[in-house]
Enzyme design. Structure first.
Site, short mmCIF file in Angstrom:
data_model
loop_
_atom_site.label_atom_id
_atom_site.label_comp_id
_atom_site.label_asym_id
_atom_site.label_seq_id
_atom_site.Cartn_x
_atom_site.Cartn_y
_atom_site.Cartn_z
N CYS A 1 6.36 20.27 -4.86
CA CYS A 1 7.51 19.63 -5.41
C CYS A 1 8.74 20.70 -5.41
O CYS A 1 8.57 21.71 -5.82
CB CYS A 1 7.04 19.13 -6.56
N HIS B 1 0.69 -1.28 -0.05
CA HIS B 1 0.05 0.03 0.06
C HIS B 1 0.85 1.26 -0.19
O HIS B 1 0.45 2.35 0.10
CB HIS B 1 -0.92 0.09 1.14
#
Length: 299
Positions: A197, A148
């Site tokens: 980012c 996951h």
């Protein structure tokens, strides 16, 4: 639990649907398990939220599956991230900080110690985990497949760049935020102030690099898992309720090959009848003795 089309495709990709109706006689003979363990050369251990719960990490599902007034599994969706970006980042900031303070349990440590010991003997142990908290790695586990994802990795929604991120807090605007108290209002942090980012020329919004409900599992991870489950000669299913697919069918599929499977969980699960062994109780109490050095081991 019904299999939706996404789950069916993922499970079918792994070839994991043939074992559903094959039952066996389950028992809790630790001496017999230890004998099987001593002869196994390739061991696969599948772990779920129950292992981390013993380190104080709330589960996503079940009675603990709430944060403030929301079900946590409703927050862990791409739709929620799109509509309530600040809220979802507050939630993951809370989980990240909580897990950084948590310590690996005796079960985490037993698995890591066993992996290292077997490696010296020319045997192998692979850890297939549904957990995203890295407590297994902090305990010392090396051969880990994270089904996951990992909450300490981020992915840019613009350029797709993935990187490890252990910053605490992950961005200044989240410092002191994320309290699970139901009386605490949303911080409503502007998207421009949420994690961004840092790749040159990008500045896109970051998201946790985890698999949310409704998203497709990583095909590369699934392929690696398939390979390990097809070659293992002993499988342990530890601390999982066996209701999240396709992971729920991994253990029964191994059992369908005639390979011994041992379940370690506080209670029986929908899959217990498929397995040769079931050891009830807290994983941190049952697993260390099960994985301890066998008298036949020379190293």
């Amino acid at each position: 639990m019904m299999l939706n089309p996404l789950m069916l495709r993922a499970a079918a990709h792994c070839g994991r649907l043939t074992a559903v109706n094959q039952l066996t006689r389950t028992h809790s003979d630790i001496a017999e398990f230890r004998e099987v363990f001593s002869k196994a050369r390739q061991i696969a251990i599948i772990t779920g939220a129950g292992v981390s719960a013993e380190s104080g990490v709330p589960t996503i599902r079940g009675a603990e599956g709430h944060w403030r007034t929301w079900k946590t599994q409703d927050l862990a969706t791409p739709q929620s991230f799109c509509r309530h970006t600040s809220r979802v980042w507050e939630f993951y900031h809370y989980r990240r900080e909580l897990c950084l303070q948590a310590e690996p349990s005796a079960a985490h440590k037993a698995i890591a110690e066993c992996e290292e010991r077997l490696r010296r003997q020319g045997r192998s142990l692979v850890l297939i985990t549904q957990n995203i908290d890295q407590l297994h790695q902090r305990a010392g586990s090396k051969h880990v497949l994270e089904v996951h994802g990992n909450q300490y990795q981020t992915r840019c929604v613009s350029c797709g760049h993935v990187e490890v991120n252990h910053k605490s807090p992950i961005c200044p605007s989240l410092e002191g935020k994320g309290s699970p108290d139901p009386d605490v209002p949303d911080a409503l942090i502007p998207v421009k102030d949420l994690p961004r980012c840092e790749q040159k020329g990008c500045d896109g919004l970051l998201r946790p690099h985890v698999i949310w409900f409704g998203e497709t599992l990583d095909s590369h991870i699934l392929t690696a898992v398939e390979k390990e489950l097809e070659t293992c000669d002993l499988c342990l299913v530890v601390g999982t309720s066996s209701v999240v697919y396709p992971t729920a069918v991994f253990g029964p599929q191994v059992a369908s090959r005639g390979v011994p499977v041992a379940e370690f969980n506080t209670k029986r699960t929908p899959n217990t009848a498929h397995f040769r062994f079931h050891f009830p109780g807290r994983c941190s109490e049952t697993l260390p003795a099960a994985l301890a050095r066998h008298e036949s081991e020379l190293i």
